[in-house]
Design a protein around this motif. Sequence first.
Motif, PDB file in Angstrom:
ATOM      1  N   ILE A  56       0.891  -1.068  -0.005  1.00 19.10           N
ATOM      2  CA  ILE A  56       0.099   0.013   0.097  1.00 19.10           C
ATOM      3  C   ILE A  56       0.971   1.260   0.069  1.00 19.10           C
ATOM      4  O   ILE A  56       0.618   2.175  -0.621  1.00 19.10           O
ATOM      5  CB  ILE A  56      -0.933  -0.185   1.123  1.00 19.10           C
ATOM      6  CG1 ILE A  56      -2.083  -1.211   1.032  1.00 19.10           C
ATOM      7  CG2 ILE A  56      -1.718   1.267   1.509  1.00 19.10           C
ATOM      8  CD1 ILE A  56      -2.762  -1.375   2.174  1.00 19.10           C
ATOM      9  N   ARG A  57       2.058   1.106   0.798  1.00 22.91           N
ATOM     10  CA  ARG A  57       2.942   2.357   0.783  1.00 22.91           C
ATOM     11  C   ARG A  57       3.588   2.639  -0.497  1.00 22.91           C
ATOM     12  O   ARG A  57       3.538   3.634  -1.013  1.00 22.91           O
ATOM     13  CB  ARG A  57       4.117   2.101   1.820  1.00 22.91           C
ATOM     14  CG  ARG A  57       4.686   3.330   2.132  1.00 22.91           C
ATOM     15  CD  ARG A  57       5.526   3.138   3.431  1.00 22.91           C
ATOM     16  NE  ARG A  57       6.574   4.292   3.725  1.00 22.91           N
ATOM     17  CZ  ARG A  57       7.207   4.170   4.710  1.00 22.91           C
ATOM     18  NH1 ARG A  57       7.346   3.305   5.840  1.00 22.91           N
ATOM     19  NH2 ARG A  57       8.013   5.253   4.696  1.00 22.91           N
ATOM     20  N   LEU A  58       3.997   1.272  -1.050  1.00 19.22           N
ATOM     21  CA  LEU A  58       4.807   1.406  -2.488  1.00 19.22           C
ATOM     22  C   LEU A  58       3.664   2.195  -3.645  1.00 19.22           C
ATOM     23  O   LEU A  58       3.998   3.075  -4.323  1.00 19.22           O
ATOM     24  CB  LEU A  58       5.024   0.245  -3.138  1.00 19.22           C
ATOM     25  CG  LEU A  58       5.713   0.127  -4.309  1.00 19.22           C
ATOM     26  CD1 LEU A  58       7.140   0.936  -4.431  1.00 19.22           C
ATOM     27  CD2 LEU A  58       6.113  -1.264  -4.708  1.00 19.22           C
ATOM     28  N   GLN A  59       2.477   1.773  -3.441  1.00 13.33           N
ATOM     29  CA  GLN A  59       1.264   2.230  -4.268  1.00 13.33           C
ATOM     30  C   GLN A  59       1.198   3.794  -3.991  1.00 13.33           C
ATOM     31  O   GLN A  59       1.212   4.610  -5.115  1.00 13.33           O
ATOM     32  CB  GLN A  59      -0.029   1.595  -3.977  1.00 13.33           C
ATOM     33  CG  GLN A  59       0.021   0.220  -4.606  1.00 13.33           C
ATOM     34  CD  GLN A  59      -0.862   0.259  -5.923  1.00 13.33           C
ATOM     35  OE1 GLN A  59      -1.212   1.272  -6.658  1.00 13.33           O
ATOM     36  NE2 GLN A  59      -0.900  -1.061  -6.436  1.00 13.33           N
ATOM     37  N   LYS A  60       1.190   4.180  -3.001  1.00 12.13           N
ATOM     38  CA  LYS A  60       0.942   5.676  -2.468  1.00 12.13           C
ATOM     39  C   LYS A  60       1.967   6.795  -2.899  1.00 12.13           C
ATOM     40  O   LYS A  60       1.987   7.529  -3.455  1.00 12.13           O
ATOM     41  CB  LYS A  60       0.491   5.694  -0.930  1.00 12.13           C
ATOM     42  CG  LYS A  60       0.283   7.245  -0.703  1.00 12.13           C
ATOM     43  CD  LYS A  60       0.059   7.081   0.902  1.00 12.13           C
ATOM     44  CE  LYS A  60      -0.279   8.590   1.265  1.00 12.13           C
ATOM     45  NZ  LYS A  60      -0.345   8.592   2.710  1.00 12.13           N
ATOM     46  N   GLU A  61       3.411   5.995  -2.576  1.00 10.79           N
ATOM     47  CA  GLU A  61       4.620   6.864  -2.790  1.00 10.79           C
ATOM     48  C   GLU A  61       5.127   6.840  -3.998  1.00 10.79           C
ATOM     49  O   GLU A  61       5.777   7.755  -4.289  1.00 10.79           O
ATOM     50  CB  GLU A  61       5.505   6.421  -1.788  1.00 10.79           C
ATOM     51  CG  GLU A  61       5.196   6.543  -0.131  1.00 10.79           C
ATOM     52  CD  GLU A  61       6.374   6.220   0.711  1.00 10.79           C
ATOM     53  OE1 GLU A  61       7.540   5.929   0.391  1.00 10.79           O
ATOM     54  OE2 GLU A  61       6.094   6.254   2.105  1.00 10.79           O
ATOM     55  N   VAL A  62       4.849   5.818  -4.802  1.00  6.20           N
ATOM     56  CA  VAL A  62       5.573   5.457  -6.202  1.00  6.20           C
ATOM     57  C   VAL A  62       4.345   5.334  -7.376  1.00  6.20           C
ATOM     58  O   VAL A  62       4.427   6.106  -7.980  1.00  6.20           O
ATOM     59  CB  VAL A  62       6.575   4.431  -6.046  1.00  6.20           C
ATOM     60  CG1 VAL A  62       7.158   4.482  -7.489  1.00  6.20           C
ATOM     61  CG2 VAL A  62       7.552   4.889  -5.231  1.00  6.20           C
ATOM     62  N   GLU A  69       3.688   7.412 -13.533  1.00  8.89           N
ATOM     63  CA  GLU A  69       2.773   7.182 -14.576  1.00  8.89           C
ATOM     64  C   GLU A  69       3.363   7.490 -15.925  1.00  8.89           C
ATOM     65  O   GLU A  69       3.255   6.837 -16.867  1.00  8.89           O
ATOM     66  CB  GLU A  69       1.535   8.082 -14.471  1.00  8.89           C
ATOM     67  CG  GLU A  69       0.672   7.385 -13.307  1.00  8.89           C
ATOM     68  CD  GLU A  69      -0.688   8.318 -13.066  1.00  8.89           C
ATOM     69  OE1 GLU A  69      -0.898   9.160 -13.956  1.00  8.89           O
ATOM     70  OE2 GLU A  69      -1.315   7.764 -12.157  1.00  8.89           O
ATOM     71  N   LYS A  70       4.021   8.530 -16.026  1.00  6.00           N
ATOM     72  CA  LYS A  70       4.623   9.189 -17.142  1.00  6.00           C
ATOM     73  C   LYS A  70       5.974   7.958 -17.784  1.00  6.00           C
ATOM     74  O   LYS A  70       6.016   7.571 -18.697  1.00  6.00           O
ATOM     75  CB  LYS A  70       5.508  10.401 -17.053  1.00  6.00           C
ATOM     76  CG  LYS A  70       6.062  11.078 -18.562  1.00  6.00           C
ATOM     77  CD  LYS A  70       6.776  12.284 -17.929  1.00  6.00           C
ATOM     78  CE  LYS A  70       7.425  13.022 -19.101  1.00  6.00           C
ATOM     79  NZ  LYS A  70       8.195  12.112 -20.001  1.00  6.00           N
ATOM     80  N   TRP A  71       6.712   7.609 -16.675  1.00  7.08           N
ATOM     81  CA  TRP A  71       7.665   6.652 -16.937  1.00  7.08           C
ATOM     82  C   TRP A  71       7.131   5.402 -17.442  1.00  7.08           C
ATOM     83  O   TRP A  71       7.572   4.727 -18.407  1.00  7.08           O
ATOM     84  CB  TRP A  71       8.532   6.432 -15.602  1.00  7.08           C
ATOM     85  CG  TRP A  71       9.888   5.426 -15.721  1.00  7.08           C
ATOM     86  CD1 TRP A  71      10.936   5.575 -16.232  1.00  7.08           C
ATOM     87  CD2 TRP A  71       9.515   4.095 -15.537  1.00  7.08           C
ATOM     88  NE1 TRP A  71      11.618   4.331 -15.965  1.00  7.08           N
ATOM     89  CE2 TRP A  71      10.821   3.542 -15.569  1.00  7.08           C
ATOM     90  CE3 TRP A  71       8.454   3.233 -14.771  1.00  7.08           C
ATOM     91  CZ2 TRP A  71      10.909   1.842 -15.380  1.00  7.08           C
ATOM     92  CZ3 TRP A  71       8.690   1.780 -14.871  1.00  7.08           C
ATOM     93  CH2 TRP A  71      10.002   1.193 -14.995  1.00  7.08           C
ATOM     94  N   ALA A  72       6.341   4.935 -16.631  1.00 12.25           N
ATOM     95  CA  ALA A  72       5.739   3.541 -17.109  1.00 12.25           C
ATOM     96  C   ALA A  72       4.945   3.451 -18.286  1.00 12.25           C
ATOM     97  O   ALA A  72       5.256   2.530 -19.185  1.00 12.25           O
ATOM     98  CB  ALA A  72       4.376   3.037 -16.082  1.00 12.25           C
ATOM     99  N   SER A  73       4.320   4.614 -18.706  1.00 16.37           N
ATOM    100  CA  SER A  73       3.570   4.676 -20.234  1.00 16.37           C
ATOM    101  C   SER A  73       4.613   4.586 -21.201  1.00 16.37           C
ATOM    102  O   SER A  73       4.356   4.029 -22.349  1.00 16.37           O
ATOM    103  CB  SER A  73       2.594   5.857 -20.190  1.00 16.37           C
ATOM    104  OG  SER A  73       3.425   7.164 -20.114  1.00 16.37           O
ATOM    105  N   GLU A  74       6.094   5.156 -20.845  1.00 20.33           N
ATOM    106  CA  GLU A  74       6.995   4.987 -21.949  1.00 20.33           C
ATOM    107  C   GLU A  74       7.940   3.681 -22.077  1.00 20.33           C
ATOM    108  O   GLU A  74       8.485   3.308 -22.905  1.00 20.33           O
ATOM    109  CB  GLU A  74       7.901   6.312 -21.694  1.00 20.33           C
ATOM    110  CG  GLU A  74       7.124   7.457 -22.024  1.00 20.33           C
ATOM    111  CD  GLU A  74       7.952   8.567 -21.461  1.00 20.33           C
ATOM    112  OE1 GLU A  74       9.240   8.575 -20.896  1.00 20.33           O
ATOM    113  OE2 GLU A  74       7.366   9.815 -21.539  1.00 20.33           O
TER     114      GLU A  74
END
Length: 153
Positions: A56-62, A69-74
């Motif tokens: 949950i912390r990883l989801q919230k913080e990263v 989101e920008k990095w992942a989409s690319e």
Amino acid sequence: MKKIYLITVFFLGIISSQAQELKWHTNVKEAIAIGNKEKKPLLMFFTGSDWCGWCIRLQKEVLKTPEFEKWASENVILVELDYPRRTPQTPEIKQQNNELQQAFSIQGFPTICFANGTNKDGKVNFEGLGTTGYVAGGPAAWLEVANGILKKK
């Protein structure tokens, strides 16, 4: 009148593009097909979404930040492999996730595996690129680790 219509359409397009969230796949075979088509590796997020504090912390913080989101989409195709305690799942998803947990020797959550996948004649194979988990320091620190893994490929 035509100008007002065009301006309205333009702003609606901007708003809808900003509101789009990343697509997290739950079917690994579909994700492999997309990854191969787009020539991107899979980012497989092994999580206990409704009970694991570090997940949950990883989801919230990263994972829910604009930087990620920008990095992942690319760079990657996202796959969520969830092991919830309260959220129902189909038997097929449970079986797939359990098989992948064994295949990648996942011992704890959260674990993120980067891999290239192939699906030939119904058999799925992976080329592991590296793993990570929670990294303190927010999206910049986490993305530095992730970029290091992807540069090795």
